[in-house]
Structures are given as structure tokens and as C-alpha cells.
Design an enzyme around this catalytic site. Sequence first.
Site, short mmCIF file in Angstrom:
data_model
loop_
_atom_site.label_atom_id
_atom_site.label_comp_id
_atom_site.label_asym_id
_atom_site.label_seq_id
_atom_site.Cartn_x
_atom_site.Cartn_y
_atom_site.Cartn_z
N LEU A 101 31.99 26.60 -27.44
CA LEU A 101 32.50 26.22 -26.11
C LEU A 101 31.83 24.97 -25.58
CD1 LEU A 101 32.64 29.72 -24.38
CD2 LEU A 101 34.54 28.40 -25.30
N LYS A 129 25.19 32.57 -25.58
CA LYS A 129 24.30 31.42 -25.49
C LYS A 129 23.19 31.59 -26.52
CE LYS A 129 25.36 30.04 -20.83
NZ LYS A 129 24.88 29.32 -19.66
N ASP A 177 16.85 27.61 -11.61
CA ASP A 177 17.76 26.49 -11.86
C ASP A 177 19.04 26.63 -11.05
OD1 ASP A 177 18.56 24.09 -12.95
OD2 ASP A 177 19.31 24.95 -14.81
#
Length: 465
Positions: free
Chosen positions: A203, A226, A324
Site C-alpha cells: 500500500l 505495518k 506522533d
Amino acid sequence: MINASSSAFQYLFVALVSLFAGPLLSKLPAAQSFPLTLFGLDGPQTIRLVVEETGLVILCILSIRAYRQMPNNGRGFSFVRQLIFPATVLFVLIATDKTLRVVGLSLIERLGPQRYTLAYTAGLTLTGVWITVAWLLNLDSLHRFFSKRTQPTARKELAPSVEDSDEIHPEEESGETQSATVILNAHGGPPSTLGRYKVLKELGRGSMGVVYLGKDPTIQRFVAIKTMRLDEIDDADKLQEVKARFFREAESTGRLSHPNIVTIYDAGEEHDLGYIAMEMLQGTTLKQWTRKPNLMPLEKLIPTLATVAEAMDYAHQQGVVHRDIKPANIMLTKDQVVKVMDFGIAKIASSSKTQTDIVLGTPTYMSPEQIAGKKVDGRSDIFSLGVVMFELLTGHPPFTADNVSALLFAIAHTPHPELATLRSDLPPIVQEVLDRALQKDAVQRYRRAGEFAQELRSCVEGLAA
């Protein structure tokens, strides 16, 4: 965690002690009058037997400890890990035979020379077979250790350098990403499976590494996977630290169960990759509302930010800090549900970098305490969400500079601009809420993200009135 050099030194030292300490000590004058004797041996023979066999026992203990602590990294350490036991057994057999033939002939005679020889030969044969089988089964690991790893370099050259590649939109994959995927397949491509998940395609590239579209064949569920490469970490201590942090953070973020936080389903290690399988989302991130004239209407923006703050507050109560927070990590699904993505991912990703490379979070949205390298808590996320709020309200972030060093200095020391100078249509309460969230000193900010959320909800009520 194991240190290869230290363990090798200890192993070699004990092996030398086992071979030479016994003969040397048995020749000392005091050995002739040694009071303790075993198995009919005299004093010097008893000393030599006890010292050498004690050394061999310690050698076995060191081998067990090394096996347990040595990382199974699929390369050099995996090869040594599988050979350490049979090699130690072979050394013990040879050293014990040498000792018994010098000082323990009486013991051999009790057992019977023929039986002893047969048992010794059988032991050598079985150990030799063990070593051969272990060698052949782990030969690929040895080859990988000596081979040049060119594939990671190729991946780095092909990786799209986009800040917000964490966005996952399988139906909106760009032509550039598709082209990169084709090239990667020509060079070996992604793994066919990761754990129980079938890998369908790449992706994009995220903060940890490559992001794949996967499918759980058991329940026919699509997931985003991931990954983080582990085979590029050559230092054994660092590899163990990375793995421990990876699974610790994945476990803590996986415990989060909140309707506005992306769900993590699974984490594991395969093909020299650490991977995290998480909820697949379809929607758009807040990144698309960060520039004029495409700013989100205030009556929609404030409730969205309040929902994010409430999700953050829940995570902070579970001991998980995001680190983050940025527009690209906040998504509005097609059903208009707010989803905060990548809780804890910044800390996981940082564990594979050297200390000088660590930047926990995207620089524009970092808090002053992150820049200073201090321990962060939930108030760091509050500051980052304040930066996001300022950008979504005005069309640009509160702190800008020509280079990273100047940007970090501005975040740590320069006051943010007054909202009134950029948007005169905003009510004063919005300015007050934002000012408190963007305080340089964490003590002066909201104590909890829940308080920030309540103040934002109050802004909504003020707008409605």
C-alpha cells in the site's frame, strides 16, 4: 540480552581452564598432601578430576545461557545457536575421556575397557551426527550472514519519500505506488504471508516501514499490515532491545479498545520482519483540510478535535502515549467516524534506529519536551494536538522555519502567533483553549487530554449559542 564478544570470551576462558587448570594445580606441592580423595584416586588425581569436570559443568551452563539469550535472527546467530549444544557436548566428551585416561584408569577398569570404549565411540558418533544435521538445517542462515544484502538498499531507493504515507486507502492507490510495487515484485517482492495473513499488495511506506494490504483467510477480514525490518540490525544487544520494545509496545497498543482508535489485531515476526496487523480503514485524513481555501468548517472541526482528545485521554489512562499526533494520523472514515491511527507506532519505529537518529514524531508537531529528549507523557500529545488545531484553523502550522534545527528551536522557544491576527472571525474562547494547549511548559498545559476535550466541547456550546 547477549553480548557476542563477552560470551565468546567467557566460553573460551572456561574451556582453557577445563583443559589446563587441572594439570597445573595437580602438580603443586600442596596437592601431594590433599586430604580429600575420590574413587580410589590419590590427592593430585582427585584435584585434576574435580577441577576439570567442574570447568566442563560451567561450560555447559554457559552454553545453556547463551542458547536462551542468543537472538534467533535467521542469520549468523541462528546458525551458532543451533550448533552451540552439540559442539559443547563434543568438547565435553573429548575432554572427559582425556582426563579419565590420565587420572581415572581405575574408573575405566571398573566399567570395563570394552564397555567404556563402546560408550565413548557411540557418544562421538551421535554427537557428530547431531552437529552435521544442525549444520545442514541451518546452512541458509550462515549463507545469509555472509551474503551481501542488496535488496534492502533497492527498497530504500524505491521508497516514496512522502511524510504522510501512513494513510491507508487501497482504493485510492496512486500510479507511482503501483509502479513501485511492480518493480519491487521484480526484485523479489513482498512476502506471500505474514503470520496467518495473506499479503495481497503493497500500500505504501509508513513510519515503521512498508505497509501491506493483507487478508485473514480464517474470517475473511482485510487488514493493514505495518512492517519493520529486523535483519538490518547487526548488533545482537540492539536486536534484542528492538524486539522487546516492538512486542511490548504492540501489546500495550493492542489493549486499546476505543471506537475512535484504530484497532490492532495481531503482532508477530516472520521473514526477518516484525509486523503489526491492524484495522483496515477507508476514508480521508485531516491532512486534506490543512490548507486554504479547503479548511474544515469550525462547527465540524472543534467536535472532531474534541473526539480526538477524548480518544487520547483514554489511551493515556492505559499508559499509552501517541508521540506522533498529526493530521495524517487522524482519519474521518466514509461514515464520518473519527479514528486516531498509529498509537505507540512512533516509539516502535524509533527502536530500530541508532540513538542519534531517533526522532519520535514528525518535527512540525513535536512538543518541546520531545525536542529536549525528556521523558514524555500525555501532555506531549496535548501540545501536538494544539499544533494540529492551529494548522486546521489557519491553514499553516504555528511554527515554521527554513531547516529542521531552526524549526525545533522555534517550537521550544518561540511563542505561537496570535489567532486573532490570522482569523478575526474566531471567538476569544478558541484562542484561550489553544493558548493553554500550546504552552511550552508542560505543567501549564491541560493536565489531561480529557480536560482539553471538555474545553473544546465548551467552545462548541459557545458557537451554538
